[in-house]
Design a protein around this motif. Sequence first.
Motif, PDB file in Angstrom:
ATOM      1  N   LEU A  64       0.815  -1.226   0.000  1.00 57.60           N
ATOM      2  CA  LEU A  64       0.000   0.000   0.000  1.00 57.60           C
ATOM      3  C   LEU A  64       0.845   1.272   0.000  1.00 57.60           C
ATOM      4  CD1 LEU A  64      -2.867  -0.899   2.528  1.00 57.60           C
ATOM      5  CD2 LEU A  64      -3.092  -0.564   0.062  1.00 57.60           C
ATOM      6  N   GLY A  65       2.115   1.155   0.358  1.00 54.82           N
ATOM      7  CA  GLY A  65       2.948   2.361   0.399  1.00 54.82           C
ATOM      8  C   GLY A  65       4.294   2.088   1.018  1.00 54.82           C
ATOM      9  N   GLU A  66       5.057   3.171   1.237  1.00 56.08           N
ATOM     10  CA  GLU A  66       6.369   3.077   1.873  1.00 56.08           C
ATOM     11  C   GLU A  66       6.200   3.270   3.369  1.00 56.08           C
ATOM     12  OE1 GLU A  66       9.492   2.612   0.513  1.00 56.08           O
ATOM     13  OE2 GLU A  66       8.507   2.138  -1.385  1.00 56.08           O
ATOM     14  N   PHE A  67       6.486   2.242   4.159  1.00 59.18           N
ATOM     15  CA  PHE A  67       6.311   2.316   5.607  1.00 59.18           C
ATOM     16  C   PHE A  67       7.646   2.154   6.331  1.00 59.18           C
ATOM     17  CE2 PHE A  67       2.246   0.494   3.994  1.00 59.18           C
ATOM     18  CZ  PHE A  67       1.448   1.605   4.254  1.00 59.18           C
ATOM     19  N   ALA A  68       7.777   2.869   7.447  1.00 54.70           N
ATOM     20  CA  ALA A  68       8.994   2.761   8.248  1.00 54.70           C
ATOM     21  C   ALA A  68       9.113   1.366   8.852  1.00 54.70           C
ATOM     22  CB  ALA A  68       8.978   3.824   9.349  1.00 54.70           C
ATOM     23  N   ASP A  69       7.977   0.780   9.252  1.00 47.53           N
ATOM     24  CA  ASP A  69       7.920  -0.565   9.822  1.00 47.53           C
ATOM     25  C   ASP A  69       6.536  -1.132   9.537  1.00 47.53           C
ATOM     26  OD1 ASP A  69      10.441  -0.897  11.736  1.00 47.53           O
ATOM     27  OD2 ASP A  69       9.631   1.116  12.115  1.00 47.53           O
ATOM     28  N   VAL A  70       6.427  -2.461   9.610  1.00 55.38           N
ATOM     29  CA  VAL A  70       5.126  -3.130   9.532  1.00 55.38           C
ATOM     30  C   VAL A  70       5.054  -4.094  10.710  1.00 55.38           C
ATOM     31  CG1 VAL A  70       3.552  -4.525   8.143  1.00 55.38           C
ATOM     32  CG2 VAL A  70       5.156  -2.977   7.005  1.00 55.38           C
ATOM     33  N   VAL A  71       4.042  -3.928  11.583  1.00 56.01           N
ATOM     34  CA  VAL A  71       3.966  -4.704  12.820  1.00 56.01           C
ATOM     35  C   VAL A  71       2.594  -5.372  12.948  1.00 56.01           C
ATOM     36  CG1 VAL A  71       4.193  -4.653  15.340  1.00 56.01           C
ATOM     37  CG2 VAL A  71       5.492  -3.021  13.941  1.00 56.01           C
ATOM     38  N   PRO A  72       2.548  -6.710  13.069  1.00 51.66           N
ATOM     39  CA  PRO A  72       1.286  -7.382  13.391  1.00 51.66           C
ATOM     40  C   PRO A  72       1.060  -7.358  14.905  1.00 51.66           C
ATOM     41  CG  PRO A  72       2.992  -9.016  12.992  1.00 51.66           C
ATOM     42  CD  PRO A  72       3.648  -7.671  12.844  1.00 51.66           C
ATOM     43  N   VAL A  73      -0.182  -7.182  15.338  1.00 50.48           N
ATOM     44  CA  VAL A  73      -0.435  -7.005  16.769  1.00 50.48           C
ATOM     45  C   VAL A  73      -1.874  -7.379  17.112  1.00 50.48           C
ATOM     46  CG1 VAL A  73      -1.182  -4.587  16.580  1.00 50.48           C
ATOM     47  CG2 VAL A  73      -0.067  -5.346  18.681  1.00 50.48           C
ATOM     48  N   SER A  74      -2.110  -7.667  18.371  1.00 47.79           N
ATOM     49  CA  SER A  74      -3.480  -7.841  18.866  1.00 47.79           C
ATOM     50  C   SER A  74      -3.656  -7.054  20.151  1.00 47.79           C
ATOM     51  CB  SER A  74      -3.795  -9.315  19.135  1.00 47.79           C
ATOM     52  OG  SER A  74      -5.015  -9.419  19.856  1.00 47.79           O
ATOM     53  N   GLY A  75      -4.597  -6.112  20.138  1.00 45.81           N
ATOM     54  CA  GLY A  75      -4.910  -5.367  21.353  1.00 45.81           C
ATOM     55  C   GLY A  75      -5.668  -6.205  22.355  1.00 45.81           C
ATOM     56  N   VAL A  76      -6.326  -7.275  21.883  1.00 47.41           N
ATOM     57  CA  VAL A  76      -7.122  -8.137  22.769  1.00 47.41           C
ATOM     58  C   VAL A  76      -6.247  -9.138  23.502  1.00 47.41           C
ATOM     59  CG1 VAL A  76      -8.944  -9.891  22.837  1.00 47.41           C
ATOM     60  CG2 VAL A  76      -9.238  -7.852  21.426  1.00 47.41           C
ATOM     61  N   SER A  77      -5.386  -9.864  22.772  1.00 50.38           N
ATOM     62  CA  SER A  77      -4.526 -10.870  23.404  1.00 50.38           C
ATOM     63  C   SER A  77      -3.223 -10.272  23.944  1.00 50.38           C
ATOM     64  CB  SER A  77      -4.189 -11.977  22.399  1.00 50.38           C
ATOM     65  OG  SER A  77      -3.303 -11.479  21.399  1.00 50.38           O
ATOM     66  N   GLY A  78      -2.878  -9.079  23.466  1.00 49.83           N
ATOM     67  CA  GLY A  78      -1.625  -8.452  23.888  1.00 49.83           C
ATOM     68  C   GLY A  78      -0.425  -8.901  23.086  1.00 49.83           C
TER      69      GLY A  78
END
Length: 300
Positions: free
Chosen positions: A144-158
């Motif tokens: 989708l574009g130029e990103f500084a980082d790409v991070v997968p995450v879950s706010g529910v499980s932490g």
Amino acid sequence: MTSEHRAGFACFVGRPNVGKSTLMNALVGQKVAITSNKPQTTRRAIRGIVHRPDAQLVIVDTPGLHRPRTLLGERLDSLVLSTLTEVDVIGFCVPANEKVGKGDRFIADKLTAVKKTPVVAVVTKCDLASREQIAEQLLAVSELGEFADVVPVSGVSGDQLDILGDVLIKHLPESPPLYPDGQLTDEPEQVLVGELIREAALEGVRDELPHSIAVVVDEMLPREGRDDLLDIYAHMFVERPSQKAIVIGRKGERLREVGTTARKQIEALLGTRVYLDLRISVAKDWQRDPKQLRRLGFYD
């Protein structure tokens, strides 16, 4: 304190209902923004403050960016776009469990105009996706574009929360703390209370209602002669009489349920017993009326 201490602002941006508020609450460690499975729940730029020995990260949770259909929608989009120019790092949130769509591309295009601010792509809701889905989404988001980082995450499980915090903090400038230790938000208590009432009202109502509900807290004051009880007088507004009937429910049951749920959340927030006086009125088509928007706290 060492000179390595960092402090600054990050904002989460994304289309409605991608988990921005849940993610902010998880990072802060306490509920400071309301959450709902209804799109466009967030209407203000709520600030949550993450305290660490080496850093202070101030997260600005913004309303979901979308193509607006009302004056309120236009103002919310304007709020988001102005916030993007005022932060040190942007977290672009895309859920792991939904295909990248037009809304995500629309926001990615908007972010290309923000030249000087690093953008971290955050793949949210990883608890709802398989490993294969997450891997596919990481690839799709990267395109989708130029990103500084790409991070997968879950706010529910932490899962990966600490890593996301580290990634955002590395983009902050060296600075002493911006807020006192222990302060989790800079929102006025009356605004937080109003938001908790609106969250309670959003649960279980028909799909057309969320955008039509607004809450104003008229007064909050200790009960005379009591230091253990707070009287709160609040007013809920909807756009049509039929919506008022839905929120009130049969013999007032729904409104009582909203009041009970909200009161418990408010007592947990404020740490004191609360008497909540909750009224409901019709403010016809308030989302499209500049005068009523100002009255309800949505300014130009």
